[in-house]
Scaffold this active site. Structure first.
Site, PDB file in Angstrom:
ATOM      1  CD  GLN A   1      -1.157  -0.028   3.717  1.00  0.00           C
ATOM      2  OE1 GLN A   1      -1.549  -1.141   4.030  1.00  0.00           O
ATOM      3  NE2 GLN A   1      -1.512   1.070   4.377  1.00  0.00           N
TER       4      GLN A   1
ATOM      5  CG  HIS B   1      -2.677  -2.429   9.615  1.00  0.00           C
ATOM      6  ND1 HIS B   1      -2.596  -1.681   8.462  1.00  0.00           N
ATOM      7  CD2 HIS B   1      -1.928  -3.547   9.376  1.00  0.00           C
ATOM      8  CE1 HIS B   1      -1.834  -2.312   7.578  1.00  0.00           C
ATOM      9  NE2 HIS B   1      -1.428  -3.440   8.105  1.00  0.00           N
TER      10      HIS B   1
END
Length: 446
Positions: free
Chosen positions: A67, A367
């Site tokens: 990411q 997360h």
């Protein structure tokens, strides 16, 4: 009860200094921590030796994604679970679904969702808690599973080849800064229109122009989302395939084909305000107006793990949300409660229960990753295999090891197919949810 003011006195300071002087370990600890920092000084290698990356159930999910400098973990994790299934069925290698495509539509829809909430709270003063909460972060990269489902149900998805990464999708700080500045300016205008008793038509026209500006900003930053595209790939047997002129929704239906309504959010939030086996949603949390709402079923940790194991045993990976920064060695890819011995280092206790951490702001979901394996001993989990989205240079080629005890304390959410819910939980999941405050920790965005 009246509490008296207590300033720190010289006598107290003398006592603290005398206490420190009595501790023989103090000088060496001071030298160690000032030189190396708290984490390195309290590191316990025993936790490493107990985190070997070997699991009795271990799904082959290929290379990890990255990411980069963006907060799209929730999006990467969700698309990875779909990619795993798709890659296995089609024999694909080094294949990814486009995270930039869903990122574009998420930011566009979040802008409209923000306008919706601004108008709903326009009668409140700017310093009300709800308005202040909205203005703190008008939009951000993070999200939850249901929010990705809402995007896919409206816009479909595309392979990464149809909408690749850009500078701003991989490094989102600049677009976030510009977009949040614009949204706050828009909020001023919308609130003023309401204060001036503008007509609905005038407010709609202003809102439409605002969305037009946002769309242009996003196209410049991420590129134009494709309306149609060709999908070409070569399978594991070297056979070439080409499917032309697909829309994003056609691609999803044909190549992923999941019924997203079958996948539900399961949480473990052991706080007094959230009884188990009941459902919850969060006020002002979402992205697509009139799209799929966030809905959580709160269960015990024992049920939480049983559901995750059942889906893994069926050969399907599991999206999950956690507080990854707690007791975690990012470089080695280890999440273990004993990785840092700060209690011993400082000769004090940091002990809190999971519920207390949630209630007092010490922990929340930060997360999202994917469970791709678990090690069962006599039917009970001892550690879990985790696919992260930080690239292959951390952990074991991007994979982490999470101790079962760490899961107990810092895992908050999984997503499972409803087929794995026992009858009592299926019945509970179907109930209408209790609405939580916007700032509830179960509204945290991964």
């Amino acid at each position: 009860m009246i509490f008296l003011s207590h300033a720190i006195t010289n006598e107290q300071l003398t006592g603290f200094q005398q206490d420190l002087a009595k501790r023989p370990e103090a000088p060496v600890n001071e030298r160690t921590v000032t030189k190396n920092g708290i984490l390195a000084s309290s590191y316990d290698w025993h936790a490493v030796s107990e985190s070997t990356p070997v699991f009795s159930i271990d799904l082959d999910t290929g290379d990890v994604a990255n990411q980069k400098q963006s907060g799209r973990c929730w999006m990467f994790a969700a698309l990875n679970t779909m990619r795993h299934d798709m890659a296995n069925r089609l024999g694909l290698k080094k294949f990814e679904l486009s995270q930039a495509y869903t990122f574009f539509w998420d930011k566009f829809e979040k802008a409209n969702y923000f306008y919706e909430n601004v108008l709903k709270t326009a009668d409140q003063p700017a310093d009300s808690r709800e308005v202040a909460w909205l203005m703190t972060t008008p939009q951000q990269d993070g999200g939850q599973w249901d929010m990705l489902c809402a995007l896919i149900e409206k816009y479909g998805i595309v392979p990464q080849s149809a909408m690749p990464e850009t500078y701003n999708s991989s490094k989102s700080n600049e677009i976030n800064t510009a977009l949040n500045k614009k949204l706050r300016q828009n909020a001023i205008e919308l609130r003023q229109l309401v204060a001036d008793h503008a007509t609905d038509d005038d407010i709609d026209a202003a809102r439409n122009q605002m969305l037009n500006d946002v769309y242009r900003m996003l196209v410049y930053s991420f590129g134009q989302p494709p309306l149609t595209f060709d999908f070409e790939y070569r399978d594991a047997d070297k056979h070439f395939h080409r499917d032309t002129d697909l829309t994003p929704k056609q691609f999803y239906d044909q190549y992923v084909g999941w019924n997203l309504a079958d996948y539900v959010s399961i949480i473990n939030a052991p706080t007094a305000d959230k009884p188990y086996n009941q459902t919850y949603t969060v006020d002002m949390l979402g992205n697509v107006v009139d799209g799929r709402a966030v809905k959580h079923l709160n269960v015990t940790m024992a049920d939480f793990k049983k559901l995750a194991i059942a889906q893994l045993q069926a050969g399907e990976s599991v999206w999950f949300g956690c507080d990854v920064g707690q007791s975690s060695d990012r470089q080695k890819g280890i999440m273990d409660l004993n990785i840092y011995g700060q209690d011993d280092l400082f000769a004090t206790s940091f002990k809190m229960s999971k519920a207390q951490r949630l209630d007092y702001g010490e922990s929340m979901m930060t997360h999202a990753m994917v469970l791709t394996g678990v090690d069962l001993v006599d039917g009970q989990p001892t550690k879990w295999k985790v696919e992260n989205s930080w690239g292959p240079k951390v952990g074991e080629k991007g994979y982490f090891v999470m101790s079962d005890a760490w899961m107990d304390e810092y895992c908050y959410q999984i997503v499972v197919n409803k087929q794995f819910l026992p009858a009592n939980l299926a019945q509970a999941q179907a109930t209408e949810p209790t609405v939580l405050k916007p700032w509830d920790p179960m509204g945290a965005l991964a």
